[in-house]
Structures are given as structure tokens and as C-alpha cells.
Write a protein that holds these residues in place. Structure first.
Motif, mmCIF file in Angstrom:
data_model
loop_
_atom_site.group_PDB
_atom_site.id
_atom_site.type_symbol
_atom_site.label_atom_id
_atom_site.label_comp_id
_atom_site.label_asym_id
_atom_site.label_seq_id
_atom_site.Cartn_x
_atom_site.Cartn_y
_atom_site.Cartn_z
ATOM 1 N N PRO A 17 0.821 -1.221 0.000
ATOM 2 C CA PRO A 17 0.000 0.000 0.000
ATOM 3 C C PRO A 17 0.852 1.266 0.000
ATOM 4 O O PRO A 17 0.941 1.987 0.975
ATOM 5 C CB PRO A 17 -0.809 -0.142 1.290
ATOM 6 N N ARG A 18 1.492 1.555 -1.133
ATOM 7 C CA ARG A 18 2.344 2.747 -1.239
ATOM 8 C C ARG A 18 1.546 4.002 -1.619
ATOM 9 O O ARG A 18 1.974 5.102 -1.340
ATOM 10 C CB ARG A 18 3.432 2.517 -2.285
ATOM 11 N N GLY A 57 -4.527 10.720 3.423
ATOM 12 C CA GLY A 57 -3.489 9.861 3.987
ATOM 13 C C GLY A 57 -3.868 8.400 4.109
ATOM 14 O O GLY A 57 -3.092 7.606 4.644
ATOM 15 N N ASN A 58 -5.049 8.030 3.628
ATOM 16 C CA ASN A 58 -5.484 6.634 3.719
ATOM 17 C C ASN A 58 -4.804 5.815 2.625
ATOM 18 O O ASN A 58 -4.782 6.228 1.459
ATOM 19 C CB ASN A 58 -7.008 6.536 3.555
ATOM 20 N N ILE A 69 -5.041 -5.534 -3.399
ATOM 21 C CA ILE A 69 -5.712 -6.507 -4.266
ATOM 22 C C ILE A 69 -4.777 -7.707 -4.316
ATOM 23 O O ILE A 69 -3.692 -7.640 -4.891
ATOM 24 C CB ILE A 69 -5.955 -5.959 -5.680
ATOM 25 N N HIS A 70 -5.179 -8.802 -3.682
ATOM 26 C CA HIS A 70 -4.344 -9.995 -3.587
ATOM 27 C C HIS A 70 -4.391 -10.818 -4.883
ATOM 28 O O HIS A 70 -5.326 -10.679 -5.683
ATOM 29 C CB HIS A 70 -4.776 -10.849 -2.390
ATOM 30 N N ASN A 71 -3.386 -11.662 -5.071
ATOM 31 C CA ASN A 71 -3.290 -12.502 -6.276
ATOM 32 C C ASN A 71 -4.557 -13.305 -6.533
ATOM 33 O O ASN A 71 -4.981 -13.473 -7.668
ATOM 34 C CB ASN A 71 -2.103 -13.459 -6.170
ATOM 35 N N THR A 72 -5.156 -13.824 -5.472
ATOM 36 C CA THR A 72 -6.350 -14.664 -5.632
ATOM 37 C C THR A 72 -7.596 -13.860 -5.995
ATOM 38 O O THR A 72 -8.616 -14.433 -6.358
ATOM 39 C CB THR A 72 -6.617 -15.469 -4.343
ATOM 40 N N ALA A 73 -7.498 -12.532 -5.892
ATOM 41 C CA ALA A 73 -8.628 -11.668 -6.252
ATOM 42 C C ALA A 73 -8.176 -10.589 -7.236
ATOM 43 O O ALA A 73 -8.710 -9.480 -7.254
ATOM 44 C CB ALA A 73 -9.221 -11.035 -4.996
ATOM 45 N N ALA A 74 -7.207 -10.920 -8.072
ATOM 46 C CA ALA A 74 -6.657 -9.945 -9.025
ATOM 47 C C ALA A 74 -7.772 -9.313 -9.849
ATOM 48 O O ALA A 74 -8.738 -9.975 -10.225
ATOM 49 C CB ALA A 74 -5.640 -10.631 -9.928
#
Length: 118
Positions: free
Chosen positions: A21-22, A28-29, A34-39
Motif C-alpha cells: 500500500p504505497r 493519507g489513507n 488486491i491480492h493474487n487470488t482476487a486480481a
């Protein structure tokens, strides 16, 4: 991306993940992961229709090689050197040397090293 045959060819094989999360909003949030399994699948895909072209080349007579640099990655398996000709000038009366028997043992992205047959 163009050099990876199974990636970015159509909407069905174009996905993105965000694992760090860059990015932040103006409060500032951090951006949601988004993870690989939910690309996330691309909503639209615009295919590559621009043909590659030769940007430059280097002729090395000491090694008997030519370094070809193209505008983008190329499929070296499709290379056919029948139409590649070295000439001593830009003229129809130029001295010419056809590279029809050249080989390409080295490829790196958009650069190809061609061995000139002796």
C-alpha cells in the motif's frame, strides 16, 4: 510486457494486483490491497497494433556479429534474415551482402545479436 507471450494479449489474461500500500489518498489513507487470488481483470484492452522497427545496429567485424536494436521486443523465432542486406551505400548499385544464413543465438528484450556467417 510484450515479451511475455501469455500476458497482456487480451482482456482474459490481463489482471493487476496491489500488494504494497504505497499509494495514499489526499487524507493519507492507503490504497486497498488486491491480492493474487482476487486480481482485478482489465475492464478494457487495447491490443498492440504498432509494428516494431529497427532503431539502430552495430556491426562488429572483430566478432563477426551485428547487434540489432528494435523499438520493442520481437519474437526471435519469427526472424528470417532473407531480406536483411548490408550495403556500402544507399543506392541500387551498392555492393551488398545478404544475411540470409545469419543466426541469432542471443536475445535480450529488444536487442538481438546476429552472427554473420563466414
Amino acid at each position: 510486457i510484450k515479451a511475455i507471450p501469455s500476458l497482456g494479449k487480451d482482456v482474459n489474461n490481463t489482471f493487476i494486483t496491489i500488494t504494497l500500500p504505497r499509494l495514499r489518498d489526499t487524507s493519507g489513507n492507503p490504497i486497498s490491497l488486491i491480492h493474487n487470488t482476487a486480481a482485478l481483470q482489465a475492464s478494457t484492452f487495447i491490443e498492440n497494433t504498432i509494428s516494431p522497427y529497427l532503431l539502430s545496429y552495430v556491426l562488429d567485424l572483430n566478432t563477426g556479429q551485428i547487434l540489432l536494436t528494435f523499438s520493442e521486443s520481437v519474437d526471435v523465432a519469427s526472424m528470417n534474415f532473407t531480406g536483411f542486406i548490408l550495403a556500402n551505400q544507399q543506392s541500387t548499385t551498392a555492393v551488398m551482402y545478404a544475411l540470409s544464413n545469419a543466426t541469432t543465438p542471443t536475445v535480450s528484450g529488444n536487442e538481438i545479436i546476429v552472427i554473420i556467417p563466414t
